[in-house]
Design a protein around this motif. Structure first.
Motif, PDB file in Angstrom:
ATOM      1  N   UNK B  13       0.831  -1.197   0.000  1.00  0.00           N
ATOM      2  CA  UNK B  13       0.000   0.000   0.000  1.00  0.00           C
ATOM      3  C   UNK B  13       0.872   1.256   0.000  1.00  0.00           C
ATOM      4  N   UNK B  15       1.796   3.067   2.594  1.00  0.00           N
ATOM      5  CA  UNK B  15       1.436   4.129   3.527  1.00  0.00           C
ATOM      6  C   UNK B  15       2.542   4.362   4.551  1.00  0.00           C
ATOM      7  N   UNK B  17       5.444   4.611   3.621  1.00  0.00           N
ATOM      8  CA  UNK B  17       6.275   5.572   2.900  1.00  0.00           C
ATOM      9  C   UNK B  17       5.832   6.994   3.209  1.00  0.00           C
ATOM     10  N   UNK B  18       4.520   7.199   3.272  1.00  0.00           N
ATOM     11  CA  UNK B  18       3.971   8.487   3.692  1.00  0.00           C
ATOM     12  C   UNK B  18       4.495   8.860   5.083  1.00  0.00           C
ATOM     13  N   UNK B  53      -0.340   0.933   8.917  1.00  0.00           N
ATOM     14  CA  UNK B  53      -0.323  -0.115   7.897  1.00  0.00           C
ATOM     15  C   UNK B  53      -1.671  -0.831   7.825  1.00  0.00           C
TER      16      UNK B  53
END
Lengths: 392, 62
Positions: B13, B15, B17-18, B53
């Motif tokens: 997904x 996220x 990384x965000x 996550x």
């Protein structure tokens, strides 16, 4: 009760922008999902979407194996065959409409393949892009007001929306599935698997089964139809991108990501603000609903350069096209693999489609954003004047 | 502290990384890559990545 308006103050309650939406989406305590959406057409919650952690985890964990990338990938060739058949059909006739004659049957065909329900394909297609306007779609008369209600999550005014078609179908198939489970018949399709799902040592109640089935059929429908239609629309209008992607299969993943960002098929979603700061009351007869505007996040000019342009060469950056946080789209792998299979087939042998007339597109203005809300019609013809450059 | 991702659960997904670009990134194939060692300065954002996550594939341990 409008999804984005305070029933007391009348103020519009919507969270917009890349950072704000992301922060709200991941904060399930301040912005709860413990609500009943589509309250005009159903009385049971969609699961696992409309429950909060930790109960949310029970449903998500039980369903996740069906939607793993590895589980969906086994259907890639079947998806591609469905795409090829539909593309060839329009090409053979010489004309067609992409949204209704390609995207809708493609997405329904892929779900019928994934769910093991080929016998339902024609019925599912007959409902149109949105299960809640199935009756109106059958009459050929879905109104802009009904589409707007879905988009804005505003069910205060009468619309054509109805749960009758979906609920009758689910009652029929789930009753049959429960009978087969009772008789010890081996599971053969998604409904057999659903009624036997292990929810912490027990099977789903009928309400839970309906709530999960709702997600399986109402989700990944109009959203992916919009995505597929948008891909065709863009590639017809932008031969340079078409040629690049035909020559560069490794770029397909990023291109699909950019299509999802630009099209943001899930425009907005409701949350229940547990401690609103703007005077909107909570509890009793009032629900402090707020809308998370995912499209605004994906078109935020402070986060994206030229967000109103489809740029398949855009540097990789996470988007919110599949939501954010624990409620991120369960079907993300399905949507992405459907899109990639379709793109691969479309580019491998470009059917020389061109726009037969100006597409009917619904655009909405929201602040600085001009957003492509929906494709009503993308009519195409086959360009027989000249051959397409080979993609090999 | 070290972070570990169960790559069988991970569905990329992205996220994390965000939340913690210091430790997580998506490669050219949109698959997750990560740095296991967590600097103290990045600990809170990595904790956030663990929480956010969608498939709860990330663990943080000393």
């Amino acid at each position: 009760m409008s999804g984005g308006t305070c029933p007391v103050t009348g103020a519009t309650r919507e969270i917009r922008g890349y950072q704000a939406v992301r922060l709200a989406a991941k904060d399930h305590e301040a912005y709860s999902s413990d609500l009943l959406g589509d309250r005009d057409v159903r009385t049971f919650k969609q699961l696992p979407l409309e429950v909060d952690p930790p109960r949310h985890a029970m449903y998500r964990e039980a369903l996740q194996p069906w939607f793993l990338g590895t589980a969906v990938a086994v259907h890639d060739e079947a998806f591609a065959a469905i795409a090829q058949r539909l593309i060839d059909r329009v090409t053979a006739v010489g004309q067609g409409e992409v949204a209704s004659e390609v995207a809708l049957p493609y997405v329904m065909g892929c779900l019928a393949e994934l769910y093991g329900r080929p016998q339902d394909l024609d019925e599912w297609i007959s409902w149109g892009p949105d299960v809640w306007t199935a009756e109106a779609y059958a009459r050929g008369e879905v109104t802009a007001e009904s589409r707007a209600a879905q988009r804005e999550r505003n069910f205060d005014s009468p619309t054509q929306r109805s749960g009758a078609t979906l609920h009758a179908y689910l009652d029929r198939v789930l009753t049959a599935a429960m009978a087969r489970a009772h008789d010890g018949v081996e599971p053969v399709d998604v409904w057999d698997e659903l009624v036997r799902l292990d929810l912490g040592g027990r099977a789903p109640t009928i309400e839970e089964a309906n709530g999960i089935a709702n997600i399986l059929l109402a989700g990944g429908r109009d959203t992916v139809i919009k995505l597929i239609t948008g891909i065709v629309w863009h590639l017809i209008r932008t031969p340079a991108d078409r040629e690049f992607l035909a020559a560069t299969p490794t770029a397909h993943s990023r291109a699909v990501s950019e299509f999802v960002r630009y099209l943001s098929p899930l425009h907005k979603i409701e949350r229940l603000e547990t401690t609103p700061s703007d005077g909107c009351p909570v509890g009793g007869d009032h629900d402090a609903h707020v809308l998370l505007n995912f499209a605004s996040a994906n078109h935020d000019p402070t986060a994206w350069e030229h967000p109103g342009v489809i740029d398949i060469h855009r540097p990789r950056q996470p988007h919110l096209g599949f939501g954010f946080g624990r409620h991120s789209c369960l079907g993300m792998n399905v949507a992405e693999r459907e899109a990639k299979a379709f793109l691969r087939v479309l580019l491998a042998n470009w059917p020389s489609w061109e726009l037969a007339s100006e597409p009917e597109i619904e655009w909405v203005e929201e602040g600085e954003m001009t957003f492509l809300a929906s494709f009503e019609s993308v009519p195409v013809t086959v360009d027989t004047r000249r051959p397409e450059p080979s993609g090999e | 502290m070290r972070v570990q991702v169960n790559m069988d659960r991970c569905q990329h997904y992205g996220q994390c990384v965000f939340e913690a670009p210091s430790n997580f990134a998506l490669n050219d194939e949109d698959l997750l890559e990560y740095v296991a060692e967590v600097d103290d300065a990045n600990l809170e954002e990595v904790r956030s990545a663990v929480a956010v996550c969608p498939v709860q594939a990330i663990t943080l341990r000393s």
